[in-house]
Design a protein around this motif. Structure first.
Motif, PDB file in Angstrom:
ATOM      1  N   ASP A 523      46.192  24.285  69.064  1.00 16.79           N
ATOM      2  CA  ASP A 523      45.407  23.861  70.223  1.00 16.79           C
ATOM      3  C   ASP A 523      46.353  23.519  71.364  1.00 16.79           C
ATOM      4  OD1 ASP A 523      42.671  23.930  69.182  1.00 16.79           O
ATOM      5  OD2 ASP A 523      43.378  22.406  67.798  1.00 16.79           O
ATOM      6  N   THR A 524      46.288  24.309  72.424  1.00 15.69           N
ATOM      7  CA  THR A 524      47.277  24.147  73.493  1.00 15.69           C
ATOM      8  C   THR A 524      46.879  23.150  74.563  1.00 15.69           C
ATOM      9  OG1 THR A 524      46.394  26.192  74.458  1.00 15.69           O
ATOM     10  CG2 THR A 524      48.414  26.352  73.221  1.00 15.69           C
ATOM     11  N   HIS A 525      45.878  22.380  74.319  1.00 19.25           N
ATOM     12  CA  HIS A 525      45.531  21.231  75.162  1.00 19.25           C
ATOM     13  C   HIS A 525      45.368  21.623  76.626  1.00 19.25           C
ATOM     14  CE1 HIS A 525      45.317  17.756  72.472  1.00 19.25           C
ATOM     15  NE2 HIS A 525      45.974  18.568  71.668  1.00 19.25           N
ATOM     16  N   GLY A 526      45.628  20.685  77.528  1.00 23.93           N
ATOM     17  CA  GLY A 526      45.226  20.882  78.907  1.00 23.93           C
ATOM     18  C   GLY A 526      43.807  20.411  79.121  1.00 23.93           C
ATOM     19  N   GLU A 527      43.258  19.740  78.101  1.00 25.57           N
ATOM     20  CA  GLU A 527      41.917  19.189  78.224  1.00 25.57           C
ATOM     21  C   GLU A 527      41.965  17.947  79.103  1.00 25.57           C
ATOM     22  OE1 GLU A 527      43.504  16.046  75.950  1.00 25.57           O
ATOM     23  OE2 GLU A 527      43.970  18.146  76.058  1.00 25.57           O
ATOM     24  N   SER A 528      40.827  17.397  79.383  1.00 23.32           N
ATOM     25  CA  SER A 528      40.764  16.152  80.109  1.00 23.32           C
ATOM     26  C   SER A 528      41.147  16.349  81.559  1.00 23.32           C
ATOM     27  CB  SER A 528      41.664  15.124  79.404  1.00 23.32           C
ATOM     28  OG  SER A 528      41.929  14.023  80.213  1.00 23.32           O
ATOM     29  N   MET A 529      41.801  15.356  82.156  1.00 24.69           N
ATOM     30  CA  MET A 529      42.095  15.386  83.587  1.00 24.69           C
ATOM     31  C   MET A 529      43.542  15.728  83.859  1.00 24.69           C
ATOM     32  SD  MET A 529      39.977  11.980  84.551  1.00 24.69           S
ATOM     33  CE  MET A 529      40.887  11.072  83.310  1.00 24.69           C
ATOM     34  N   GLY A 530      44.285  16.164  82.877  1.00 26.14           N
ATOM     35  CA  GLY A 530      45.674  16.502  83.087  1.00 26.14           C
ATOM     36  C   GLY A 530      46.374  16.815  81.788  1.00 26.14           C
ATOM     37  N   ARG A 531      47.666  17.094  81.875  1.00 25.62           N
ATOM     38  CA  ARG A 531      48.414  17.572  80.717  1.00 25.62           C
ATOM     39  C   ARG A 531      49.146  16.462  79.973  1.00 25.62           C
ATOM     40  NH1 ARG A 531      47.500  23.335  80.485  1.00 25.62           N
ATOM     41  NH2 ARG A 531      45.958  23.465  82.136  1.00 25.62           N
ATOM     42  N   GLY A 532      49.029  15.225  80.415  1.00 28.67           N
ATOM     43  CA  GLY A 532      49.773  14.160  79.745  1.00 28.67           C
ATOM     44  C   GLY A 532      49.184  13.806  78.402  1.00 28.67           C
ATOM     45  N   ALA A 533      47.909  13.588  78.347  1.00 27.75           N
ATOM     46  CA  ALA A 533      47.190  13.308  77.098  1.00 27.75           C
ATOM     47  C   ALA A 533      45.765  12.990  77.461  1.00 27.75           C
ATOM     48  CB  ALA A 533      47.801  12.132  76.342  1.00 27.75           C
ATOM     49  N   ILE A 670      44.652  31.443  91.448  1.00 28.32           N
ATOM     50  CA  ILE A 670      45.385  30.208  91.182  1.00 28.32           C
ATOM     51  C   ILE A 670      45.358  29.953  89.684  1.00 28.32           C
ATOM     52  CG2 ILE A 670      45.507  27.730  91.617  1.00 28.32           C
ATOM     53  CD1 ILE A 670      44.075  28.147  94.212  1.00 28.32           C
ATOM     54  N   ARG A 671      46.489  29.612  89.125  1.00 29.73           N
ATOM     55  CA  ARG A 671      46.538  29.347  87.692  1.00 29.73           C
ATOM     56  C   ARG A 671      45.792  28.055  87.363  1.00 29.73           C
ATOM     57  NH1 ARG A 671      49.954  32.934  85.363  1.00 29.73           N
ATOM     58  NH2 ARG A 671      51.565  33.863  86.672  1.00 29.73           N
ATOM     59  N   ALA A 672      45.558  27.865  86.075  1.00 27.48           N
ATOM     60  CA  ALA A 672      44.691  26.764  85.644  1.00 27.48           C
ATOM     61  C   ALA A 672      45.262  25.401  86.019  1.00 27.48           C
ATOM     62  CB  ALA A 672      44.476  26.852  84.141  1.00 27.48           C
ATOM     63  N   ILE A 673      46.548  25.190  85.811  1.00 31.24           N
ATOM     64  CA  ILE A 673      47.118  23.863  86.064  1.00 31.24           C
ATOM     65  C   ILE A 673      47.011  23.485  87.541  1.00 31.24           C
ATOM     66  CG2 ILE A 673      49.253  22.512  86.032  1.00 31.24           C
ATOM     67  CD1 ILE A 673      49.935  23.919  83.395  1.00 31.24           C
ATOM     68  N   PRO A 674      47.460  24.338  88.471  1.00 29.27           N
ATOM     69  CA  PRO A 674      47.279  23.950  89.880  1.00 29.27           C
ATOM     70  C   PRO A 674      45.815  23.853  90.287  1.00 29.27           C
ATOM     71  CG  PRO A 674      48.259  26.138  89.691  1.00 29.27           C
ATOM     72  CD  PRO A 674      48.325  25.527  88.345  1.00 29.27           C
ATOM     73  N   ILE A 919      48.839  10.075  93.476  1.00 26.87           N
ATOM     74  CA  ILE A 919      47.463  10.252  92.996  1.00 26.87           C
ATOM     75  C   ILE A 919      47.464  10.812  91.584  1.00 26.87           C
ATOM     76  CG2 ILE A 919      45.368  11.633  93.336  1.00 26.87           C
ATOM     77  CD1 ILE A 919      45.809  11.276  96.372  1.00 26.87           C
ATOM     78  N   ALA A 920      48.311  11.804  91.324  1.00 23.70           N
ATOM     79  CA  ALA A 920      48.391  12.368  89.974  1.00 23.70           C
ATOM     80  C   ALA A 920      48.825  11.312  88.963  1.00 23.70           C
ATOM     81  CB  ALA A 920      49.346  13.559  89.956  1.00 23.70           C
ATOM     82  N   ASN A 921      49.730  10.441  89.358  1.00 22.15           N
ATOM     83  CA  ASN A 921      50.149   9.362  88.454  1.00 22.15           C
ATOM     84  C   ASN A 921      49.000   8.421  88.135  1.00 22.15           C
ATOM     85  OD1 ASN A 921      52.859   9.858  87.791  1.00 22.15           O
ATOM     86  ND2 ASN A 921      53.559   9.120  89.787  1.00 22.15           N
ATOM     87  N   LEU A 922      48.152   8.165  89.112  1.00 18.79           N
ATOM     88  CA  LEU A 922      47.000   7.297  88.854  1.00 18.79           C
ATOM     89  C   LEU A 922      45.972   7.994  87.962  1.00 18.79           C
ATOM     90  CD1 LEU A 922      46.688   5.720  92.402  1.00 18.79           C
ATOM     91  CD2 LEU A 922      47.364   4.544  90.304  1.00 18.79           C
ATOM     92  N   PHE A 923      45.911   9.317  88.017  1.00 19.83           N
ATOM     93  CA  PHE A 923      45.100  10.065  87.069  1.00 19.83           C
ATOM     94  C   PHE A 923      45.745  10.083  85.691  1.00 19.83           C
ATOM     95  CE2 PHE A 923      42.533  11.511  90.510  1.00 19.83           C
ATOM     96  CZ  PHE A 923      41.380  12.040  89.953  1.00 19.83           C
ATOM     97  N   GLY A 924      47.054   9.888  85.642  1.00 17.17           N
ATOM     98  CA  GLY A 924      47.748   9.830  84.363  1.00 17.17           C
ATOM     99  C   GLY A 924      48.446  11.095  83.964  1.00 17.17           C
ATOM    100  N   ALA A 925      48.322  12.155  84.741  1.00 17.33           N
ATOM    101  CA  ALA A 925      48.953  13.420  84.404  1.00 17.33           C
ATOM    102  C   ALA A 925      48.705  14.414  85.527  1.00 17.33           C
ATOM    103  CB  ALA A 925      48.414  13.977  83.084  1.00 17.33           C
ATOM    104  N   HIS A 926      49.393  15.531  85.472  1.00  9.85           N
ATOM    105  CA  HIS A 926      49.269  16.572  86.491  1.00  9.85           C
ATOM    106  C   HIS A 926      48.449  17.733  85.943  1.00  9.85           C
ATOM    107  CE1 HIS A 926      50.497  19.212  89.811  1.00  9.85           C
ATOM    108  NE2 HIS A 926      50.726  20.146  88.907  1.00  9.85           N
ATOM    109  N   GLY A 927      47.421  18.106  86.663  1.00  7.25           N
ATOM    110  CA  GLY A 927      46.669  19.325  86.365  1.00  7.25           C
ATOM    111  C   GLY A 927      46.028  19.385  85.014  1.00  7.25           C
TER     112      GLY A 927
END
Length: 927
Positions: A523-533, A670-674, A919-927
């Motif tokens: 499972d390659t993740h990327g779920e939720s609001m970003g890639r951190g967890a 545009i790729r998924a992460i951006p 802003i990304a830090n407040l979301f907890g992760a990027h993309g």
């Protein structure tokens, strides 16, 4: 407003005005307040930078708190004590203990998706703060935020650092396991070979969507990993016994691998240079180590006669060797299905008459697999091969033959939607004689793959050749991903579709007599609001993509499950950025048993009440699809291209053929992460929240009851609430006001800002036909309607547990958005005030304005600097006898213009990108 406190207080006061005037936008009003201060000189850009620095600090400390919360406790002694207590409570005999701990609880894959959001110094500071108990200190902020170019070599080095910490943490866990076994079974523990985790990565081997990785890069990386791992083995053995006889062999082998890595890092463009490097690698040599089996046996035999402490240390080292082989971990190559199709057509169908989706293609491939004879290959064959897919198989063959003969290699196939694609991969594996060491794994991620994946698995597992191959390998391997799935299907529908696909895999394996082999699900993740967890903890992170329901399907079929997850780029690597975090992360995962499930557990209501849950899922999916098909949504997401984002990886963020045409950019360019990162910056994680409220319409009470009683429903609810806590429809609407001609024409009304009359009038005239004000207003209206329904649903559910101060967090994000909108207004005003210049190279002043409005700032600045140069020949540069009285005055050219217009645009844009990171830090992760 010169302090963050002033900003937050003003924003709170403005929010109260929405009670009187529902259409009032506090975020945009605050941006106007700030813009007026900037344009009047009351607030300088440097002072804006001070405000941003304070907000950056808050975002960094929030990131550190969140990271620690997800893996707490972080104290190493506490984690080892927790593991010891868990082991002491485990029931069962020695055989049961071995069965639990001699297979990996988890395969962790360190991927290099472009998520290196934080500059290295900031990432290190966040990790250091998260690694300590007690209050987060402001040291996380007192580090430079300067960015440097992110290269593939940098990403590889970061992956190796994360894996190194993970290996050390695993060694501590292995030693604890050995200690527990020795204490409970003193006569049997020597037969115990723990393997709690296995690590892998694809950095330098992932060819899907990129052409910048040469085949010799992959060979060089694998050799450097071999050298590094051998050096780490030697360091571990030296710590046990500085005079151990194996040390000499280890160091010699490490030196040899280092030399060969240096060979393949050199310029190999000439055949002579490649021939010399290849011949040195392929030649027999006493230090050319290809297997660790002999060393493992020697270490374990020595442990039998050693004292207990030395024996445990030797067996811990042997366990590391058994897990990693001659590299820092196992490796994953990745290609696209189209690359495989092109390659197999060249071999079997040079005229291009065969439809690979047809039954006849499968018949042809069956015959080819039955008749294929292994072919020897060398580095010259690899160097001249033009097919990307075949080149990957040739590279794998050389790695297995000359670098590590034991560690298997994964071949991931992206966009794999036809069984023929898998048979083509199997054909090439057999052609090059590596089918016994390569796990071919299809990736299910696109809408089509998820929709038709069950049928694909039924057909693939019905193929005799594939079943024989799977039995020989001992596993059926698949990959499920949230990147494209979460973008084009929505995060919640994607999770449920992936879950159903996994259930179909269990059924297909059982139906085709493959219950005796393992199911490896990556499972390659990327779920939720970003890639951190996942924002709600590691348990939800592991259960979200591979749910207890899916695990029970395998358990009831008697199929062993090998769960595998990814930790992606700079965000994912933070969990292994220090020894303390790595140990805490692995300890939490070990306690969660991600590959197991209670087969006797009562049915979750979510799966029992399919009359509700299936309709709920389909309604969310349809709502998400309506956004994706909407020109409004596409235009809003692409309104600024990728100008809101910092570069966060070595892989380009757009599809490589789509560098132009920002104005009509498609979402698929545009790729998924951006794409997901842009949603963070626009203020609303649409792909997480949208549709949940609308899907409950008409059944609010029943859906609320289902979500509150169901384990799976609770996961969905936690994710939605976490995303909703950061979402702001008002912010989405505020973006459109930047392009509102009426706003610009009214701004200097009544003489409040008469000095801006000319640029405001020019902006009003220029933007009168711009579509973005309507786009953002329409999108905000759609999101608001859905949000009202979501709030109606949430009101019927039990209150969530108290956590971080949500209101303060929302105001902080709102202040950051307002600051950026003010900076963008400053850029717009400066750009439209630049004097007219003649068209050069088909670039006009209006073209430059459009670049600024779409945040192609670097392109715009390059054109302005060319139009108004500040570096040119001067009178003083010439040594002439004849005097001149022309030109008069100082010949400073366009220096003043640059200071007045060009420099402020550049400075404001740099500040804006710092806000993006905060802003990304407040979301907890990027993309």
């Amino acid at each position: 407003m010169k302090s963050v406190g002033d900003l937050l207080d003003r924003l709170q006061a403005l929010h109260r005005r929405t009670e009187e005037t529902p259409l009032f936008n506090p975020v945009f009003q605050l941006s106007l307040d700030l813009s007026r201060q900037i344009e009047s000189g009351e607030l300088t850009l440097d002072e804006c930078g001070d405000l941003i620095a304070e907000l950056e600090c808050e975002a960094l400390t929030s990131r550190a708190r969140r990271l620690r919360r997800l893996v707490a406790p972080v104290d190493p002694a506490a984690n080892i004590a927790e593991l010891e207590a868990t082991l002491a409570d485990e029931a069962g005999d020695f055989s049961a203990f071995r069965a639990r701990w001699e297979k990996p609880r988890l395969h962790a894959v360190f991927t290099a998706h472009p998520t290196f959001l934080l500059p290295p110094a900031q990432a290190e500071a966040v990790a250091e703060q998260a690694s300590r108990e007690g209050p987060i200190k402001p040291e996380a902020c007192a580090v430079p935020s300067d960015r440097t170019g992110i290269t593939l070599a940098f990403e590889h080095a970061e992956a190796m650092r994360a894996i190194g910490n993970a290996q050390d943490a695993r060694d501590r866990i292995v030693a604890t396991l050995l200690g527990a076994a020795r204490e409970r079974w003193p006569d049997e523990w020597h037969d115990f070979s723990p393997l709690p985790f296995r690590f892998a990565h694809w950095v330098g081997y992932d060819m899907d969507g990129r052409t910048d990785i040469a085949w010799h890069d992959s060979i060089g990386f694998r050799l450097s990993e071999k050298a590094e791992r051998l050096a780490r083995y030697a360091a571990s053995l030296e710590a046990i016994d500085a005079g151990h006889p194996l040390l000499g062999e280890m160091r010699a082998a490490a030196d040899y691998a280092t030399d060969r890595a240096r060979d393949f890092a050199a310029d190999l463009s000439e055949p002579a240079a490649l021939s010399a490097a290849a011949n040195r690698l392929t030649a027999d040599h006493p230090h050319k180590l290809l297997s660790l089996r002999d060393w493992i046996e020697r270490l374990e035999e020595e442990a039998l006669e050693a004292d207990p402490q030395r024996a445990m240390a030797l067996k811990t080292l042997a366990a590391a060797m058994r897990a990693d082989g001659l590299g820092m971990g196992w490796i994953h190559f990745r290609v696209n299905a189209k690359q495989l199709h092109n390659a197999v057509r060249r071999r079997l169908d040079p005229k291009g008459e065969l439809d690979l989706a047809s039954k006849s293609a499968v018949v042809h491939l069956r015959e080819a697999i039955a008749e294929v004879q292994p072919r020897r290959s060398n580095f010259a064959a690899l160097a001249i091969e033009s097919s990307t897919a075949i080149r990957q198989f040739l590279a794998m063959a050389q790695i297995l033959a000359h670098i590590d003969a034991d560690a298997p290699i994964r071949m991931l196939v992206a966009e794999c939607e036809q069984p023929a694609t898998m048979l083509a991969a199997l054909y090439f594996a057999k052609l090059f004689g590596i089918e016994d060491k390569v796990d071919i794994s299809p990736l299910f991620e696109t809408e089509s793959a998820l929709e038709h994946g069950g049928r694909f698995l039924d057909e693939l597992l019905a193929e005799k050749d594939y079943r024989s191959y799977a039995r020989a390998r001992g596993r059926v391997a698949i990959q499920t991903g949230f990147s494209d799935a979460g973008r084009f299907v929505g995060q919640i529908p994607a999770s449920l579709a992936i879950e159903r696909l996994q259930g179909r895999l269990a059924a297909a394996m059982a139906a085709n007599g493959l219950a005796d082999v393992a199911a490896l699900i990556f499972d390659t993740h990327g779920e939720s609001m970003g890639r951190g967890a996942h924002p709600c903890g590691l348990k939800d992170r592991l259960d979200w993509p591979l749910s207890p329901w899916a695990r029970r399907r395998f358990g009831r079929a008697g199929i062993a499950l090998e769960p595998e997850v990814s930790f992606q780029g700079g965000d994912g690597y933070l969990f292994f950025a220090t020894p303390e975090l790595a140990l805490a992360t692995l300890t939490r995962i070990a306690a969660l048993h991600p590959g197991e499930a209670d087969t006797d557990a009562p049915a979750d209501p979510f799966y029992r009440r399919t009359d509700l849950s299936l309709d709920f899922y389909r309604a969310i999916r349809d709502h998400q699809h309506s956004h994706l098909e909407s020109r409004t949504y596409a235009r809003a997401v692409t309104a600024f291209g990728l100008g809101l984002l910092n570069p966060t990886g070595s892989r380009v963020s757009r599809r490589q053929s789509d560098i132009s045409a920002d104005r009509e950019m498609s979402l698929r360019q545009i790729r998924a992460i951006p794409h997901n990162a842009v949603l963070q910056q626009l203020g609303y994680p649409v792909n997480v929240i949208a549709g949940v409220g609308s899907a409950a319409e008409g059944n609010y009470e029943e859906i609320a009851e289902l979500l509150s009683e169901s384990e799976r429903g609770g996961q969905i609810l936690r994710l939605v609430r976490a995303a909703n806590a950061l979402a702001s429809v008002k912010t989405v609407a505020a973006w459109g006001e930047l392009f509102n001609s009426a706003y610009w024409s009214s701004r200097p009304y009544r003489g409040t800002e008469s000095h801006l009359s000319a640029p405001c009038e020019a902006l009003a005239e220029y933007l009168v036909k711009d579509d973005r004000v309507g786009v953002f207003r329409r999108l905000a209206s759609r999101l608001r309607i859905d949000a009202l329904k979501l709030h109606r649903l949430l009101a019927l559910l039990p209150a969530e547990e108290p956590g971080e101060d949500r209101e303060h967090l929302r105001r902080t994000i709102g202040a950051l958005h307002a600051l950026r909108l003010a900076l963008m207004q400053h850029m717009f005003l400066r750009a439209v005030s630049v004097p007219a210049f003649s068209r050069a190279n088909d670039i006009s002043r209006d073209d430059v304005l459009e670049m600024v409005f779409s945040l192609r700032i670097e392109d715009a600045l390059a054109q302005l600097r060319r139009a108004f140069p500040t570096e040119f020949p001067r009178l003083a540069d010439f040594d002439l006898d004849e005097p001149t009285e022309y030109p008069e005055g100082a010949d400073e050219g366009y220096e003043a213009l640059r200071r007045r217009f060009i420099d402020p645009i550049e400075q404001a844009h740099a500040l804006s990108l710092r806000i993006s990171t905060a802003i990304a830090n407040l979301f907890g992760a990027h993309g």
